[in-house]
Scaffold this motif. Structure first.
Motif, short mmCIF file in Angstrom:
data_model
loop_
_atom_site.label_atom_id
_atom_site.label_comp_id
_atom_site.label_asym_id
_atom_site.label_seq_id
_atom_site.Cartn_x
_atom_site.Cartn_y
_atom_site.Cartn_z
N ASP A 48 0.86 -1.17 0.00
CA ASP A 48 0.00 0.00 0.00
C ASP A 48 0.90 1.23 0.00
OD1 ASP A 48 -2.24 1.54 0.03
OD2 ASP A 48 -2.89 0.99 2.05
N GLU A 50 1.67 5.55 0.10
CA GLU A 50 1.20 6.73 0.84
C GLU A 50 0.42 7.68 -0.06
OE1 GLU A 50 4.13 8.70 3.23
OE2 GLU A 50 5.03 6.79 3.82
N VAL A 51 0.85 7.82 -1.30
CA VAL A 51 0.19 8.74 -2.23
C VAL A 51 -0.67 7.98 -3.23
CG1 VAL A 51 0.54 10.52 -3.99
CG2 VAL A 51 2.04 10.43 -1.99
N THR A 52 -0.07 6.96 -3.84
CA THR A 52 -0.81 6.14 -4.78
C THR A 52 -0.21 4.73 -4.78
OG1 THR A 52 -1.71 6.01 -7.03
CG2 THR A 52 0.60 6.72 -6.82
N SER A 53 -0.95 3.78 -5.24
CA SER A 53 -0.49 2.39 -5.29
C SER A 53 -1.50 1.57 -6.06
CB SER A 53 -0.34 1.83 -3.87
OG SER A 53 -1.61 1.70 -3.25
N LYS A 56 -4.55 1.19 -3.83
CA LYS A 56 -5.45 2.35 -3.87
C LYS A 56 -6.18 2.44 -5.21
CE LYS A 56 -2.68 5.21 -0.72
NZ LYS A 56 -3.44 4.93 0.47
N ALA A 57 -5.49 2.09 -6.29
CA ALA A 57 -6.08 2.21 -7.63
C ALA A 57 -7.34 1.36 -7.78
CB ALA A 57 -5.06 1.83 -8.69
N ARG A 105 -14.50 -1.49 -10.02
CA ARG A 105 -13.13 -1.22 -9.58
C ARG A 105 -12.09 -1.83 -10.50
NH1 ARG A 105 -12.38 -3.19 -4.11
NH2 ARG A 105 -14.12 -4.59 -4.42
#
Length: 117
Positions: A48, A50-53, A56-57, A105
């Motif tokens: 995971d 902190e900003v994007t991953s 998260k996507a 998703r």
């Protein structure tokens, strides 16, 4: 030049076997429609960010894993014809909207290769 479809989706861990069966059937369909290669991979080390991953996507939940895959086509024309044909293919008709993941998703895109070794 080859053309590549790439996707990523979150799948419930409990649905892994069902998903693999689904993936196998769809890979066979796309190979029959002209894909050179179909690959799907179940995430085993997907951190995971902190900003994007990737997590998260696809808005992965605790009971899910990230799955990614790609299909390599001889060219864009073959890929476009295959996607049009798959809409009425018996495999697609059989599964319909009964996918073993949340399609909202699912992220995907098509790419032209720029480097290949």
């Amino acid at each position: 030049m080859t053309y590549i479809d790439v996707f990523m989706v979150a799948v419930q861990k409990a649905n892994k076997a069902v998903y693999i069966e689904h993936a196998q059937r769809f890979a066979e369909m796309f190979k029959r429609l002209g894909a050179l290669e179909c690959v799907e991979a179940w995430g085993s080390d997907v951190p995971d960010g902190e900003v994007t991953s990737m997590v998260k996507a696809v808005a992965k939940k605790d009971d899910e894993d990230v799955v990614t895959g790609w299909m390599i086509w001889p060219d864009k024309a073959v890929r476009d014809a295959a996607w049009e044909a798959c809409e009425s293919d018996p495999v697609m008709v059989e599964f319909g909207s009964a996918m073993p993941f949340d399609g909202k998703r699912l992220i995907f895109g098509a790419f032209e290769p720029i480097v290949k070794l």
